[in-house]
Motif scaffolding. Sequence first.
Motif, PDB file in Angstrom:
ATOM      1  N   THR A 211      86.185  48.114   2.657  1.00  0.00           N
ATOM      2  CA  THR A 211      84.939  48.092   3.418  1.00  0.00           C
ATOM      3  C   THR A 211      84.774  46.765   4.148  1.00  0.00           C
ATOM      4  OG1 THR A 211      83.901  49.561   1.802  1.00  0.00           O
ATOM      5  CG2 THR A 211      82.441  48.365   3.300  1.00  0.00           C
ATOM      6  N   SER A 212      85.063  45.675   3.446  1.00  0.00           N
ATOM      7  CA  SER A 212      84.872  44.356   4.052  1.00  0.00           C
ATOM      8  C   SER A 212      85.827  44.138   5.215  1.00  0.00           C
ATOM      9  CB  SER A 212      85.067  43.254   2.999  1.00  0.00           C
ATOM     10  OG  SER A 212      86.317  43.378   2.357  1.00  0.00           O
ATOM     11  N   GLN A 213      87.049  44.647   5.113  1.00  0.00           N
ATOM     12  CA  GLN A 213      87.989  44.475   6.216  1.00  0.00           C
ATOM     13  C   GLN A 213      87.493  45.217   7.462  1.00  0.00           C
ATOM     14  OE1 GLN A 213      92.742  44.801   7.353  1.00  0.00           O
ATOM     15  NE2 GLN A 213      91.988  45.981   5.637  1.00  0.00           N
ATOM     16  N   TYR A 214      86.997  46.441   7.256  1.00  0.00           N
ATOM     17  CA  TYR A 214      86.466  47.173   8.417  1.00  0.00           C
ATOM     18  C   TYR A 214      85.287  46.426   9.028  1.00  0.00           C
ATOM     19  CZ  TYR A 214      84.149  50.305  11.494  1.00  0.00           C
ATOM     20  OH  TYR A 214      83.549  50.802  12.626  1.00  0.00           O
ATOM     21  N   LEU A 215      84.377  45.942   8.185  1.00  0.00           N
ATOM     22  CA  LEU A 215      83.211  45.222   8.695  1.00  0.00           C
ATOM     23  C   LEU A 215      83.634  43.982   9.480  1.00  0.00           C
ATOM     24  CD1 LEU A 215      80.733  45.421   5.683  1.00  0.00           C
ATOM     25  CD2 LEU A 215      80.348  46.343   7.969  1.00  0.00           C
ATOM     26  N   GLU A 216      84.670  43.311   9.008  1.00  0.00           N
ATOM     27  CA  GLU A 216      85.125  42.113   9.712  1.00  0.00           C
ATOM     28  C   GLU A 216      85.719  42.470  11.072  1.00  0.00           C
ATOM     29  OE1 GLU A 216      87.342  37.939   8.785  1.00  0.00           O
ATOM     30  OE2 GLU A 216      87.996  39.686   7.632  1.00  0.00           O
ATOM     31  N   GLN A 217      86.573  43.487  11.093  1.00  0.00           N
ATOM     32  CA  GLN A 217      87.197  43.881  12.352  1.00  0.00           C
ATOM     33  C   GLN A 217      86.156  44.356  13.363  1.00  0.00           C
ATOM     34  OE1 GLN A 217      89.616  46.852  10.595  1.00  0.00           O
ATOM     35  NE2 GLN A 217      91.326  45.497  10.147  1.00  0.00           N
ATOM     36  N   ALA A 218      85.301  45.277  12.916  1.00  0.00           N
ATOM     37  CA  ALA A 218      84.301  45.836  13.819  1.00  0.00           C
ATOM     38  C   ALA A 218      83.228  44.811  14.161  1.00  0.00           C
ATOM     39  CB  ALA A 218      83.661  47.079  13.182  1.00  0.00           C
ATOM     40  N   GLY A 219      82.876  43.962  13.181  1.00  0.00           N
ATOM     41  CA  GLY A 219      81.842  42.969  13.424  1.00  0.00           C
ATOM     42  C   GLY A 219      82.229  41.981  14.497  1.00  0.00           C
ATOM     43  N   ARG A 220      83.487  41.551  14.500  1.00  0.00           N
ATOM     44  CA  ARG A 220      83.938  40.616  15.530  1.00  0.00           C
ATOM     45  C   ARG A 220      83.849  41.259  16.920  1.00  0.00           C
ATOM     46  NH1 ARG A 220      86.009  36.028  13.506  1.00  0.00           N
ATOM     47  NH2 ARG A 220      86.729  36.045  11.346  1.00  0.00           N
ATOM     48  N   LYS A 221      84.226  42.510  16.995  1.00  0.00           N
ATOM     49  CA  LYS A 221      84.144  43.202  18.284  1.00  0.00           C
ATOM     50  C   LYS A 221      82.697  43.374  18.726  1.00  0.00           C
ATOM     51  CE  LYS A 221      88.320  46.088  17.882  1.00  0.00           C
ATOM     52  NZ  LYS A 221      88.788  47.485  17.909  1.00  0.00           N
ATOM     53  N   LEU A 223      79.900  41.794  17.784  1.00  0.00           N
ATOM     54  CA  LEU A 223      79.184  40.568  18.089  1.00  0.00           C
ATOM     55  C   LEU A 223      79.727  39.889  19.341  1.00  0.00           C
ATOM     56  CD1 LEU A 223      78.731  39.193  14.472  1.00  0.00           C
ATOM     57  CD2 LEU A 223      77.028  40.301  15.907  1.00  0.00           C
ATOM     58  N   GLY A 224      80.929  40.245  19.726  1.00  0.00           N
ATOM     59  CA  GLY A 224      81.475  39.733  20.974  1.00  0.00           C
ATOM     60  C   GLY A 224      81.197  40.650  22.150  1.00  0.00           C
ATOM     61  N   GLY A 225      80.439  41.717  21.907  1.00  0.00           N
ATOM     62  CA  GLY A 225      80.124  42.658  22.969  1.00  0.00           C
ATOM     63  C   GLY A 225      81.297  43.505  23.391  1.00  0.00           C
ATOM     64  N   LEU A 226      82.253  43.710  22.478  1.00  0.00           N
ATOM     65  CA  LEU A 226      83.501  44.361  22.866  1.00  0.00           C
ATOM     66  C   LEU A 226      83.718  45.724  22.220  1.00  0.00           C
ATOM     67  CD1 LEU A 226      85.654  41.145  22.518  1.00  0.00           C
ATOM     68  CD2 LEU A 226      84.995  42.234  24.653  1.00  0.00           C
ATOM     69  N   LEU A 227      82.760  46.160  21.410  1.00  0.00           N
ATOM     70  CA  LEU A 227      82.933  47.438  20.723  1.00  0.00           C
ATOM     71  C   LEU A 227      82.081  48.493  21.406  1.00  0.00           C
ATOM     72  CD1 LEU A 227      84.281  48.825  18.297  1.00  0.00           C
ATOM     73  CD2 LEU A 227      82.281  48.264  16.952  1.00  0.00           C
ATOM     74  N   GLY A 228      82.682  49.611  21.713  1.00  0.00           N
ATOM     75  CA  GLY A 228      81.965  50.683  22.385  1.00  0.00           C
ATOM     76  C   GLY A 228      82.885  51.415  23.331  1.00  0.00           C
ATOM     77  N   LYS A 229      82.348  52.370  24.035  1.00  0.00           N
ATOM     78  CA  LYS A 229      83.160  53.165  24.960  1.00  0.00           C
ATOM     79  C   LYS A 229      83.151  52.500  26.331  1.00  0.00           C
ATOM     80  CE  LYS A 229      82.205  57.454  22.511  1.00  0.00           C
ATOM     81  NZ  LYS A 229      81.526  56.787  21.403  1.00  0.00           N
ATOM     82  N   MET A 230      84.327  52.069  26.768  1.00  0.00           N
ATOM     83  CA  MET A 230      84.429  51.385  28.053  1.00  0.00           C
ATOM     84  C   MET A 230      85.439  52.091  28.930  1.00  0.00           C
ATOM     85  SD  MET A 230      84.449  47.458  26.707  1.00  0.00           S
ATOM     86  CE  MET A 230      83.180  46.903  25.563  1.00  0.00           C
ATOM     87  N   GLY A 231      85.268  51.968  30.221  1.00  0.00           N
ATOM     88  CA  GLY A 231      86.164  52.605  31.168  1.00  0.00           C
ATOM     89  C   GLY A 231      87.594  52.147  30.980  1.00  0.00           C
ATOM     90  N   GLY A 232      88.519  53.089  31.058  1.00  0.00           N
ATOM     91  CA  GLY A 232      89.923  52.749  30.937  1.00  0.00           C
ATOM     92  C   GLY A 232      90.437  52.760  29.513  1.00  0.00           C
ATOM     93  N   GLY A 233      89.535  52.808  28.540  1.00  0.00           N
ATOM     94  CA  GLY A 233      89.964  52.913  27.152  1.00  0.00           C
ATOM     95  C   GLY A 233      90.439  51.625  26.521  1.00  0.00           C
ATOM     96  N   LEU A 234      90.447  50.511  27.278  1.00  0.00           N
ATOM     97  CA  LEU A 234      90.867  49.238  26.703  1.00  0.00           C
ATOM     98  C   LEU A 234      89.748  48.229  26.816  1.00  0.00           C
ATOM     99  CD1 LEU A 234      94.513  48.798  28.055  1.00  0.00           C
ATOM    100  CD2 LEU A 234      93.825  49.409  25.746  1.00  0.00           C
ATOM    101  N   LEU A 235      89.789  47.237  25.942  1.00  0.00           N
ATOM    102  CA  LEU A 235      88.792  46.181  26.014  1.00  0.00           C
ATOM    103  C   LEU A 235      88.925  45.428  27.331  1.00  0.00           C
ATOM    104  CD1 LEU A 235      89.008  44.682  22.432  1.00  0.00           C
ATOM    105  CD2 LEU A 235      87.283  46.194  23.343  1.00  0.00           C
ATOM    106  N   ARG A 236      87.799  44.921  27.799  1.00  0.00           N
ATOM    107  CA  ARG A 236      87.826  44.120  29.009  1.00  0.00           C
ATOM    108  C   ARG A 236      88.703  42.902  28.776  1.00  0.00           C
ATOM    109  NH1 ARG A 236      81.391  44.231  29.169  1.00  0.00           N
ATOM    110  NH2 ARG A 236      81.883  43.218  27.206  1.00  0.00           N
ATOM    111  N   GLY A 237      89.479  42.555  29.809  1.00  0.00           N
ATOM    112  CA  GLY A 237      90.311  41.365  29.705  1.00  0.00           C
ATOM    113  C   GLY A 237      91.362  41.494  28.630  1.00  0.00           C
ATOM    114  N   LEU A 238      92.167  42.541  28.706  1.00  0.00           N
ATOM    115  CA  LEU A 238      93.193  42.773  27.692  1.00  0.00           C
ATOM    116  C   LEU A 238      94.121  41.576  27.569  1.00  0.00           C
ATOM    117  CD1 LEU A 238      94.439  44.786  25.713  1.00  0.00           C
ATOM    118  CD2 LEU A 238      95.762  45.721  27.589  1.00  0.00           C
TER     119      LEU A 238
END
Length: 315
Positions: A211-221, A223-238
């Motif tokens: 659970t903690s590993q998932y929270l860490e991975q998802a939390g970083r995304k 809190l950085g504004g990087l988690l969610g559905k975005m155009g192209g399927g990749l994070l901005r600034g790959l």
Amino acid sequence: MTPSETKAIVTLSLLAAFVDGEKHERERAEIKRIAEGLSQADGVSLPTLYQDVLMKRVSMASVAGELQSTDSKQLAYEMAVCVCDADGTQSEAERMFLTDLRTSLGLDASAAQFSRQAEDIAAAVPVAATGAAAVSTAAPVPSPDVAELDKSILNAAILNGALELLPETLSTMAIIPLQMKLVYRIGKAHGYELDSGHVKDFLATVGVGLTSQYLEQAGRKLLGGLLGKMGGGLLRGLGNQAVSSGMSFASTYALGHVAKRYYAGGRTLSTQMLKDSFSNVVQEGKGLQTQYLPAIQEKARTLDAGKVLALVRGA
């Protein structure tokens, strides 16, 4: 997404993490460590939220009311589902929590479909036919090809590093089952049939909470504004390494190599030796992550959410 929405999503994720009341103390400690490590990001004090949840100073209904947009509500629900599924399929308490959350957020049947997809990923973990915790096979097993094992560990680390670059919540969730399958395959290569309980215990022993590993991975995304559905399927600034801490690459790399040492040595390493070894190899993995970043990015370009379940089932 506004800071208040981010705060609400993180709070709901923490509520989901503790809803079944069965978290081991070391998992609670890991969640607390992560909350402190991500503190004050985007104006959100995670240690305060952690205490609010443990002391029951917040309620699902009040927190859900902070979310106004359909996208933020959907993301909150998806993260809560993944938190509940991170350490295995949902308990009855977790199912009830998610049903109530779906109602509180006013989400439709598509949210329930996401929950079923997450359950499929959580269920796709290795289980030995014997059901024993860790059983040495009766027949002698040829010494595994060390070079081939090293290659499979590196490939698994690259794949999980690539999944960390994708914005979809299911992609993040797939990292843990893939790590478990890697440990399972390494054990089997050395003559051990492992059930999912043993693999989870191995991860917990070296210091990887589920659970903690998932929270860490998802939390970083998040809190950085990087988690969610975005155009192209990749994070901005790959091409920008700032999109990811690289922890999935490093932790997968370390898990593979420590598992290789553990099972090759007949499972004789002590708990402290396992922890120390994992910590050292994580640092090695962090050093290698930059070297393999182009391969990670290239792998990410070939992935999408539709392939995640197939990846987990076929690994």
